[in-house]
Design a protein around this motif. Structure first.
Motif, mmCIF file in Angstrom:
data_model
loop_
_atom_site.group_PDB
_atom_site.id
_atom_site.type_symbol
_atom_site.label_atom_id
_atom_site.label_comp_id
_atom_site.label_asym_id
_atom_site.label_seq_id
_atom_site.Cartn_x
_atom_site.Cartn_y
_atom_site.Cartn_z
ATOM 1 N N ASP A 215 0.931 -1.265 0.053
ATOM 2 C CA ASP A 215 -0.031 -0.116 -0.008
ATOM 3 C C ASP A 215 1.004 1.331 0.088
ATOM 4 N N ALA A 216 2.093 1.121 0.698
ATOM 5 C CA ALA A 216 2.890 2.480 0.702
ATOM 6 C C ALA A 216 3.518 2.636 -0.843
ATOM 7 N N VAL A 217 3.628 1.598 -1.477
ATOM 8 C CA VAL A 217 4.133 1.951 -2.961
ATOM 9 C C VAL A 217 3.184 2.535 -3.640
ATOM 10 N N TYR A 218 1.930 1.977 -3.482
ATOM 11 C CA TYR A 218 0.582 2.721 -4.284
ATOM 12 C C TYR A 218 0.347 4.335 -3.728
ATOM 13 N N LYS A 219 0.666 4.407 -2.460
ATOM 14 C CA LYS A 219 0.538 5.588 -1.860
ATOM 15 C C LYS A 219 1.471 6.643 -2.415
ATOM 16 N N ALA A 220 2.682 6.182 -2.503
ATOM 17 C CA ALA A 220 3.736 7.184 -3.005
ATOM 18 C C ALA A 220 3.518 7.422 -4.574
ATOM 19 N N ILE A 221 2.986 6.435 -5.442
ATOM 20 C CA ILE A 221 2.534 6.780 -6.602
ATOM 21 C C ILE A 221 1.542 7.822 -6.807
ATOM 22 N N ALA B 94 10.795 7.996 -5.107
ATOM 23 C CA ALA B 94 11.601 7.692 -3.789
ATOM 24 C C ALA B 94 11.821 9.312 -2.918
ATOM 25 N N ALA B 95 11.423 10.315 -3.725
ATOM 26 C CA ALA B 95 11.734 11.480 -2.932
ATOM 27 C C ALA B 95 10.155 11.723 -2.208
ATOM 28 N N ARG B 96 9.085 11.298 -3.048
ATOM 29 C CA ARG B 96 8.003 11.591 -2.152
ATOM 30 C C ARG B 96 7.803 10.488 -0.878
ATOM 31 N N ALA B 97 8.535 9.502 -1.154
ATOM 32 C CA ALA B 97 8.522 8.703 0.098
ATOM 33 C C ALA B 97 9.197 9.266 1.181
ATOM 34 N N GLU B 98 10.226 10.082 0.925
ATOM 35 C CA GLU B 98 11.129 10.809 1.867
ATOM 36 C C GLU B 98 10.435 12.086 2.199
ATOM 37 N N GLY B 99 9.353 12.361 1.745
ATOM 38 C CA GLY B 99 8.704 13.690 2.306
ATOM 39 C C GLY B 99 9.268 14.964 1.285
ATOM 40 N N VAL B 100 9.989 14.592 0.167
ATOM 41 C CA VAL B 100 10.694 15.638 -0.719
ATOM 42 C C VAL B 100 9.834 15.944 -1.962
ATOM 43 N N GLY B 101 9.740 17.215 -2.161
ATOM 44 C CA GLY B 101 8.957 17.602 -3.481
ATOM 45 C C GLY B 101 10.022 17.698 -4.475
ATOM 46 N N VAL B 102 9.539 17.257 -5.781
ATOM 47 C CA VAL B 102 9.972 17.337 -6.751
ATOM 48 C C VAL B 102 9.459 18.066 -8.001
ATOM 49 N N GLY B 103 9.951 18.766 -8.697
ATOM 50 C CA GLY B 103 9.377 19.677 -9.859
ATOM 51 C C GLY B 103 9.948 19.360 -10.906
ATOM 52 N N TRP B 104 9.373 19.138 -12.216
ATOM 53 C CA TRP B 104 10.395 18.735 -13.624
ATOM 54 C C TRP B 104 10.218 20.101 -14.296
#
Ligand SMILES: Cc1cc2c(cc1C)N(C[C@H](O)[C@H](O)[C@H](O)COP(=O)(O)O)c1[nH]c(=O)[nH]c(=O)c1N2
Length: 230
Positions: free
Chosen positions: A24-30, A158-168
């Motif tokens: 469930d954590a994988v799907y939560k990150a996605i 992985a950033a999502r799982a670490e609570g880090v935002g990413v913007g492309w």
């Protein structure tokens, strides 16, 4: 000496090697991964955390195990300012491609976090990484870029799982980024990623929340056996 295969459960329906919570954590990150633009906080990202994100990127699949990626870590404020100026020039050109109210909506959108995020990572693809003939790339040379994008998505999740935002951010002339970072002509620029802790996250794509475009129904995108067969 053959390496031991991964000890996975065998059988007609191999049970998942993950607990329900882990799965469930994988799907939560996605499902909660977002493209971040304006919500970056200035706090620096610890080196060990950045190392984990790069490790996730480096664990991505790649055609012929080519691993064509390089990661340019950018924290220098002058370089980030230069990148932002390159974005601003390109973004003005982009806005002009839309008409009337669409242009007005486009101009209202924040489409980068380059100067707010404490770290940017420019991800490149080196087409010469594994020699002239690469297993799996013989009939479609773009497979090296597709592989590099897999690394970007690994990093993003992985950033999502670490609570880090990413913007492309992709609204650039390549030549500007190439000149700014000294990237050789033969190397393809794939992604400019802004990374940082965030003050908040949208619960849906910001472009949807702001009325630019909605998520398409998945069922409209699935065909059975032949194009167009629903
Ligand atoms: C290849 C590529 C390039 C870009 C993007 C994404 C990808 C995959 N996205 C982010 C994009 O707008 C976003 O992913 C979608 O709107 C969906 O939102 P979530 O990512 O689900 O929040 C993006 N966003 C932005 O504000 N400026 C940009 O230049 C780009 N460029």
């Amino acid at each position: 000496m053959r390496p031991d295969p991964v000890a996975e459960p065998q059988g007609p329906v191999a049970a998942s090697p993950f607990s329900t919570e882990e799965r469930d954590a994988v799907y939560k990150a996605i499902e909660t991964r977002r493209d971040v633009r304006d919500q970056f906080l200035p706090d620096p990202l610890p080196d060990d955390l950045v190392g984990r994100l790069l490790g996730a990127a480096h664990a991505a699949p790649s055609v012929g195990f080519m691993q064509p990626w390089n990661f340019l870590l950018i924290r220098d404020r002058d370089v980030l300012q230069g990148a932002w100026e390159a974005f601003a020039r390109a973004n003005e050109e982009a806005a002009a491609l839309f008409a009337d109210e669409r242009q007005a909506l486009y101009r209202s959108l924040k489409l980068e976090g380059i100067r707010k995020a404490p770290l940017s990572i420019c991800v490149t693809c080196d087409p010469d990484r594994a020699g002239p003939v690469v297993l799996g790339r013989t009939h479609n040379p773009r497979m090296d870029v597709y592989s590099t994008v897999c690394a970007v998505q690994n990093l993003w999740l992985a950033a999502r799982a670490e609570g880090v935002g990413v913007g492309w951010v992709s609204i650039f002339h390549d030549r500007d980024v190439r000149a700014l970072l000294g990237i050789p002509e033969r190397v393809e620029i794939v992604a400019w990623l802004c990374l940082g802790y965030v003050s908040e996250l949208y619960d849906q794509p910001e472009l949807a929340a702001k009325g630019w475009r909605q998520r398409l129904p998945l069922e409209d995108l699935v065909f059975r056996d032949r194009w167009g067969n629903r």
